[in-house]
Design a protein around this motif. Structure first.
Motif, mmCIF file in Angstrom:
data_model
loop_
_atom_site.group_PDB
_atom_site.id
_atom_site.type_symbol
_atom_site.label_atom_id
_atom_site.label_comp_id
_atom_site.label_asym_id
_atom_site.label_seq_id
_atom_site.Cartn_x
_atom_site.Cartn_y
_atom_site.Cartn_z
ATOM 1 N N ARG A 105 3.656 -11.290 -6.332
ATOM 2 C CA ARG A 105 3.030 -10.853 -5.147
ATOM 3 C C ARG A 105 3.468 -9.638 -4.783
ATOM 4 N N ASN A 106 2.857 -8.607 -4.209
ATOM 5 C CA ASN A 106 3.524 -7.325 -3.499
ATOM 6 C C ASN A 106 4.367 -7.697 -2.250
ATOM 7 N N HIS A 108 5.101 -6.944 0.631
ATOM 8 C CA HIS A 108 4.416 -7.078 2.008
ATOM 9 C C HIS A 108 3.211 -8.134 2.001
ATOM 10 N N GLN A 109 3.149 -8.732 0.798
ATOM 11 C CA GLN A 109 1.982 -9.907 0.848
ATOM 12 C C GLN A 109 0.631 -9.653 1.009
ATOM 13 N N ASN A 143 -4.332 -4.032 -5.943
ATOM 14 C CA ASN A 143 -4.088 -5.148 -6.619
ATOM 15 C C ASN A 143 -3.109 -5.900 -5.371
ATOM 16 N N ASP A 145 -0.922 -8.503 -6.826
ATOM 17 C CA ASP A 145 0.165 -9.069 -7.430
ATOM 18 C C ASP A 145 0.795 -7.863 -8.444
ATOM 19 N N GLY A 146 1.460 -6.911 -7.717
ATOM 20 C CA GLY A 146 1.907 -5.631 -8.648
ATOM 21 C C GLY A 146 3.584 -5.498 -8.380
ATOM 22 N N GLY A 147 4.333 -6.549 -8.061
ATOM 23 C CA GLY A 147 5.630 -6.335 -8.012
ATOM 24 C C GLY A 147 6.363 -6.634 -9.133
ATOM 25 N N ASN A 174 4.779 -1.510 -3.676
ATOM 26 C CA ASN A 174 4.783 -3.068 -3.855
ATOM 27 C C ASN A 174 6.256 -3.774 -3.918
ATOM 28 N N SER A 176 8.208 -3.360 -6.293
ATOM 29 C CA SER A 176 8.645 -3.279 -7.769
ATOM 30 C C SER A 176 9.901 -2.735 -7.984
#
Ligand SMILES: NC(=O)CC[C@H](N)C(=O)O
Length: 235
Positions: A105-106, A108-109, A143, A145-147, A174, A176
């Motif tokens: 999940r990014n 920041h949610q 997206n 879920d880009g983390g 996100n 990452s």
């Protein structure tokens, strides 16, 4: 020759039609493939498109990674076929262990959508040869879920081996690790990225970009790179 590029539709795929269109605009023949089949219809390259396969249940891409066609995708990848995973497709590739690490999940949610600046870190993969090393491009990102995550050892390895294909520029959207936006495998034929190149292939319909840049069509270079790889292989 005209390269034939397969785009696999999974239950909940959203961008398969856009990916087919991008393949056509880049100069190849798109071939629609189905998750439940074991038949790749003799294609030269593969795209796993974006979307919400299986509603992102369990983890995004986790159930699709077990689809029947993934057996053939793994075989083809092992033989060197160019394979691209876009967003949900990238999530499938990490869940299938065709690329290292994971996507969560990014930070920041939130679900986000933005025109994202990227730097091409590796212009020597099957999907990036049309770019210059270090070139800045703008590709839409959308997206939840880009983390990108990986353990320390994996992160060191992907950095050391030049497996980071794309890095976020300007903002990290996100959380990452190392601003990683896209990865390649060691061989350079399998690439996954979070932003959506298939949404940046037509002037006026892609991201708003400074005039000096290629009118929002930076995504074309990704598909054109694979076409060059396929044509070179056949020659
Ligand atoms: N655009 C997409 O492919 C989205 C992928 C996934 N469903 C997510 O939200 O992270």
């Amino acid at each position: 020759m005209t390269a034939r590029i397969g785009v696999i539709t999974f239950p909940g795929s959203l961008d398969d039609r856009d990916a087919q269109r991008a393949v056509r605009l880049a100069g190849a023949e798109p071939v629609a493939l189905w998750h439940g089949s074991h038949d790749l219809h003799g294609v030269d390259a593969l795209v796993l498109p974006g979307g919400f396969s299986y509603g992102d249940y369990l983890r995004a891409g986790a159930i699709a990674a077990l689809a029947p066609i993934m057996t053939e995708v793994k075989d083809a990848a092992a033989k060197g076929m160019p394979v691209l995973g876009i967003c949900n497709g990238f999530q499938m590739l990490v869940e299938a262990h065709l690329l290292p690490g994971g996507l969560i999940r990014n930070a920041h949610q939130q679900f986000i959508r933005r025109d994202q600046r990227l730097r091409v870190e590796n212009a020597d993969t099957a999907w990036t040869t049309e770019f210059e090393q270090g070139q800045e491009i703008i590709i839409p990102l959308k997206n939840a879920d880009g983390g990108y995550i990986a353990d320390e050892e994996t992160l060191k390895r992907v950095e050391g081996e030049g497996q980071v294909a794309f890095r976020y520029l300007g903002v990290n959207p996100n959380g990452s690790l190392n601003d990683i936006a896209g990865l390649t495998n060691e061989r350079g034929n399998v690439v996954g990225l979070m932003p959506h190149p298939e949404h940046a292939v037509e002037p006026g319909f892609g991201p708003a970009t400074p005039a000096a840049m290629r009118s929002g069509t930076d995504g074309l270079g990704i598909f054109a790179s694979a076409i060059s790889a396929v044509v070179a292989q056949a020659a």
